[in-house]
Scaffold this active site. Structure first.
Site, mmCIF file in Angstrom:
data_model
loop_
_atom_site.group_PDB
_atom_site.id
_atom_site.type_symbol
_atom_site.label_atom_id
_atom_site.label_comp_id
_atom_site.label_asym_id
_atom_site.label_seq_id
_atom_site.Cartn_x
_atom_site.Cartn_y
_atom_site.Cartn_z
ATOM 1 N N SER A 52 0.839 -1.202 0.000
ATOM 2 C CA SER A 52 0.000 0.000 0.000
ATOM 3 C C SER A 52 0.876 1.254 0.000
ATOM 4 O O SER A 52 0.372 2.361 -0.215
ATOM 5 C CB SER A 52 -0.938 0.009 1.209
ATOM 6 N N GLU A 122 -0.032 -12.472 -1.684
ATOM 7 C CA GLU A 122 -1.479 -12.517 -1.907
ATOM 8 C C GLU A 122 -1.841 -13.751 -2.731
ATOM 9 O O GLU A 122 -1.151 -14.077 -3.701
ATOM 10 C CB GLU A 122 -1.928 -11.265 -2.665
ATOM 11 N N GLU A 189 -9.025 -9.815 3.889
ATOM 12 C CA GLU A 189 -9.410 -8.429 3.602
ATOM 13 C C GLU A 189 -10.818 -8.356 3.015
ATOM 14 O O GLU A 189 -11.144 -9.057 2.047
ATOM 15 C CB GLU A 189 -8.379 -7.815 2.633
#
Ligand code: KIV
Length: 271
Positions: A52, A122, A189
């Site tokens: 991020s 991920e 998430e």
């Protein structure tokens, strides 16, 4: 796992213990020395050097453009500040998908050059071979399922994931596969709270949520969002603990005014 000789208080072993004891885990992102120093003082359990950084540090629309060199730079800055928390570094887009040998050499680069404690990837079964190879080299891996921002072009939207039964079932299968492979923790998430609860109950490793409800084993927030430095991002799951955007704007504006009015520096502020 323990990090002997580093005096690091938090370890992957301790995180497992926290899950077993029902102690909640607090995780936050950090990308630079100064903010990581403050986070370190606040007794956080885990710092995530998140990709991020592509959004909040570099101003990109997605996390995809950030490079491994940039991630290592952020991780090194954080590591200079941190004494107690476990530090996890995101493997950026394109460094682990498709080729597990390439994934391993990138994970080794991150660990060697940053001296962080673990990496995060991920995805589920699609990246399992990479995860297994990285784990074989003794590098702890944190998984990440649900909304996985590196796949935003596939999803087409940042909406809540796994609301439908088929996607929820796949997420549970993936979570079990990641635990079985040896991941020490899992980030979930933006999924329904009930699914977050189900996954946390099924797994023995800690499940850390961001928009995954209150029944998981811990929470993670992006620092700039929880501090209110970003004011253009307001998902339902976000709690703002400060309004630093307005505080900063006030301070910068006052400074500009003081310089223009010749109020700064005053007699006492010069040599
Ligand atoms: O990059 C990041 O900040 C993350 C969190 C949203 C978990 O992956």
């Amino acid at each position: 796992m323990s990090v002997e000789g580093k005096n690091r208080v938090m370890t992957t072993h301790r995180l497992l213990e926290m899950k077993r004891n029902g102690e909640k885990i607090a995780m936050i992102t950090a990308y630079d020395y100064t903010m990581a120093s403050i986070v370190n003082e606040a007794n956080i359990d885990i710092i995530l050097v998140g990709d991020s950084a592509a959004n909040v540090m570099a101003g990109h629309e997605t996390t995809l453009p950030i490079t491994i060199d940039q991630m290592i730079y952020h991780a090194q800055s954080v590591m200079r500040a941190v004494k107690n928390p476990l530090v996890v570094v995101d493997m950026p887009f394109g460094t682990y998908q498709g080729n597990s040998k390439f994934a391993l050499s990138n994970a080794i680069r991150i660990m060697k050059e940053s001296e962080a404690d673990a990496v995060k990837l991920e995805g589920g079964q699609e990246v399992l071979e990479s995860i297994e190879r990285i784990l074989c080299a003794g590098i702890p891996v944190m998984g990440h399922l649900g909304l996985t921002p590196q796949s935003i072009h596939k999803f087409g939207t940042y909406a809540v994931r796994a609301k439908e039964e088929a996607e929820a079932a796949k997420l549970i299968e993936d979570a079990l596969a990641l635990e079985e492979a040896g991941c020490f923790a899992l980030v979930l998430e933006k999924i329904p709270a009930e699914l977050g609860r189900k996954v946390a109950e099924k797994l023995t490793i800690p499940v850390i949520g961001i928009g995954a409800g209150r029944h998981v084993d811990g929470q993670v927030l992006v620092m700039h969002d929880m501090l209110g430095l970003t004011n253009n991002f307001s998902p339902k799951f976000l709690r703002r603990y400060a309004n630093l955007h307005d505080e900063c704007l006030k301070a910068f504006s006052q400074y500009v005014e003081d310089v223009k009015n010749q109020d700064f520096p005053n007699e006492k502020e010069q040599y």
